[in-house]
Motif scaffolding. Structure first.
Motif, PDB file in Angstrom:
ATOM      1  N   ALA A  18      -6.261   5.095   0.175  1.00  0.00           N
ATOM      2  CA  ALA A  18      -6.283   3.636   0.079  1.00  0.00           C
ATOM      3  C   ALA A  18      -5.381   3.007   1.133  1.00  0.00           C
ATOM      4  O   ALA A  18      -5.735   1.985   1.732  1.00  0.00           O
ATOM      5  CB  ALA A  18      -5.856   3.201  -1.318  1.00  0.00           C
ATOM      6  N   ALA A  19      -4.217   3.612   1.382  1.00  0.00           N
ATOM      7  CA  ALA A  19      -3.306   3.070   2.392  1.00  0.00           C
ATOM      8  C   ALA A  19      -3.930   3.182   3.786  1.00  0.00           C
ATOM      9  O   ALA A  19      -3.779   2.274   4.606  1.00  0.00           O
ATOM     10  CB  ALA A  19      -1.970   3.814   2.354  1.00  0.00           C
ATOM     11  N   ALA A  20      -4.635   4.268   4.043  1.00  0.00           N
ATOM     12  CA  ALA A  20      -5.260   4.444   5.353  1.00  0.00           C
ATOM     13  C   ALA A  20      -6.404   3.457   5.557  1.00  0.00           C
ATOM     14  O   ALA A  20      -6.648   3.001   6.679  1.00  0.00           O
ATOM     15  CB  ALA A  20      -5.764   5.872   5.500  1.00  0.00           C
ATOM     16  N   ALA A  21      -7.098   3.103   4.489  1.00  0.00           N
ATOM     17  CA  ALA A  21      -8.252   2.213   4.611  1.00  0.00           C
ATOM     18  C   ALA A  21      -7.867   0.741   4.522  1.00  0.00           C
ATOM     19  O   ALA A  21      -8.653  -0.122   4.907  1.00  0.00           O
ATOM     20  CB  ALA A  21      -9.270   2.542   3.526  1.00  0.00           C
ATOM     21  N   SER A  22      -6.676   0.437   4.036  1.00  0.00           N
ATOM     22  CA  SER A  22      -6.267  -0.946   3.845  1.00  0.00           C
ATOM     23  C   SER A  22      -5.878  -1.592   5.166  1.00  0.00           C
ATOM     24  O   SER A  22      -5.255  -0.969   6.023  1.00  0.00           O
ATOM     25  CB  SER A  22      -5.084  -1.010   2.880  1.00  0.00           C
ATOM     26  OG  SER A  22      -4.673  -2.342   2.722  1.00  0.00           O
ATOM     27  N   GLN A  23      -6.217  -2.851   5.288  1.00  0.00           N
ATOM     28  CA  GLN A  23      -5.842  -3.600   6.484  1.00  0.00           C
ATOM     29  C   GLN A  23      -4.694  -4.561   6.217  1.00  0.00           C
ATOM     30  O   GLN A  23      -4.250  -5.261   7.119  1.00  0.00           O
ATOM     31  CB  GLN A  23      -7.050  -4.371   7.009  1.00  0.00           C
ATOM     32  CG  GLN A  23      -8.166  -3.461   7.484  1.00  0.00           C
ATOM     33  CD  GLN A  23      -9.372  -4.214   7.973  1.00  0.00           C
ATOM     34  OE1 GLN A  23      -9.424  -5.442   7.916  1.00  0.00           O
ATOM     35  NE2 GLN A  23     -10.355  -3.483   8.468  1.00  0.00           N
ATOM     36  N   ARG A  24      -4.205  -4.583   4.989  1.00  0.00           N
ATOM     37  CA  ARG A  24      -3.095  -5.460   4.638  1.00  0.00           C
ATOM     38  C   ARG A  24      -1.806  -4.657   4.577  1.00  0.00           C
ATOM     39  O   ARG A  24      -1.704  -3.662   3.876  1.00  0.00           O
ATOM     40  CB  ARG A  24      -3.346  -6.115   3.284  1.00  0.00           C
ATOM     41  CG  ARG A  24      -4.463  -7.120   3.318  1.00  0.00           C
ATOM     42  CD  ARG A  24      -4.709  -7.753   1.967  1.00  0.00           C
ATOM     43  NE  ARG A  24      -3.491  -8.202   1.327  1.00  0.00           N
ATOM     44  CZ  ARG A  24      -3.459  -8.610   0.073  1.00  0.00           C
ATOM     45  NH1 ARG A  24      -4.534  -8.617  -0.667  1.00  0.00           N
ATOM     46  NH2 ARG A  24      -2.308  -9.002  -0.460  1.00  0.00           N
ATOM     47  N   ASN A  25      -0.801  -5.105   5.318  1.00  0.00           N
ATOM     48  CA  ASN A  25       0.477  -4.400   5.379  1.00  0.00           C
ATOM     49  C   ASN A  25       1.213  -4.402   4.047  1.00  0.00           C
ATOM     50  O   ASN A  25       1.887  -3.425   3.709  1.00  0.00           O
ATOM     51  CB  ASN A  25       1.375  -5.008   6.453  1.00  0.00           C
ATOM     52  CG  ASN A  25       0.850  -4.732   7.842  1.00  0.00           C
ATOM     53  OD1 ASN A  25       0.118  -3.776   8.038  1.00  0.00           O
ATOM     54  ND2 ASN A  25       1.210  -5.567   8.787  1.00  0.00           N
ATOM     55  N   ASP A  26       1.110  -5.487   3.282  1.00  0.00           N
ATOM     56  CA  ASP A  26       1.816  -5.538   2.005  1.00  0.00           C
ATOM     57  C   ASP A  26       1.245  -4.529   1.008  1.00  0.00           C
ATOM     58  O   ASP A  26       1.981  -3.925   0.230  1.00  0.00           O
ATOM     59  CB  ASP A  26       1.792  -6.954   1.426  1.00  0.00           C
ATOM     60  CG  ASP A  26       0.379  -7.472   1.200  1.00  0.00           C
ATOM     61  OD1 ASP A  26      -0.542  -7.040   1.924  1.00  0.00           O
ATOM     62  OD2 ASP A  26       0.195  -8.322   0.298  1.00  0.00           O
ATOM     63  N   LEU A  27      -0.055  -4.304   1.038  1.00  0.00           N
ATOM     64  CA  LEU A  27      -0.657  -3.316   0.147  1.00  0.00           C
ATOM     65  C   LEU A  27      -0.299  -1.899   0.567  1.00  0.00           C
ATOM     66  O   LEU A  27      -0.108  -1.029  -0.282  1.00  0.00           O
ATOM     67  CB  LEU A  27      -2.177  -3.477   0.116  1.00  0.00           C
ATOM     68  CG  LEU A  27      -2.710  -4.712  -0.599  1.00  0.00           C
ATOM     69  CD1 LEU A  27      -4.226  -4.721  -0.570  1.00  0.00           C
ATOM     70  CD2 LEU A  27      -2.205  -4.771  -2.022  1.00  0.00           C
ATOM     71  N   ILE A  28      -0.218  -1.669   1.870  1.00  0.00           N
ATOM     72  CA  ILE A  28       0.135  -0.334   2.355  1.00  0.00           C
ATOM     73  C   ILE A  28       1.515   0.066   1.844  1.00  0.00           C
ATOM     74  O   ILE A  28       1.724   1.206   1.397  1.00  0.00           O
ATOM     75  CB  ILE A  28       0.074  -0.276   3.899  1.00  0.00           C
ATOM     76  CG1 ILE A  28      -1.371  -0.415   4.362  1.00  0.00           C
ATOM     77  CG2 ILE A  28       0.675   1.016   4.425  1.00  0.00           C
ATOM     78  CD1 ILE A  28      -1.533  -0.562   5.864  1.00  0.00           C
TER      79      ILE A  28
END
Length: 75
Positions: A18-28
């Protein structure tokens, strides 16, 4: 207990994906924090299984200080 450990390992992998696919820094950052918490939980499970002899302790490194001491004793 083993199944809980496997679920924890799968959860760590899911958060990493999920972190690799996320484009939002706060979610990472949240995914990485949660992944770390689950990894610590999985480590506790593994230690508990080792303590109760349900799982063998993985091989560790040799004590180099002890090896040097033994070599000096044999000389």
């Amino acid at each position: 207990m083993f199944h809980m450990g496997m679920l924890a390992a799968a959860g760590t992998g899911n958060y990493a994906t999920a972190a690799a696919a996320s484009q939002r820094n706060d979610l990472i950052l949240n995914y990485e924090r949660l992944s770390l918490e689950i990894a610590q939980y999985a480590k506790d499970i593994a230690n508990l299984m080792i303590d109760n002899e349900w799982l063998e302790q993985p091989p560790g490194t040799m004590d180099k200080e002890q090896l040097i001491y033994q070599k000096k004793q044999n000389e």
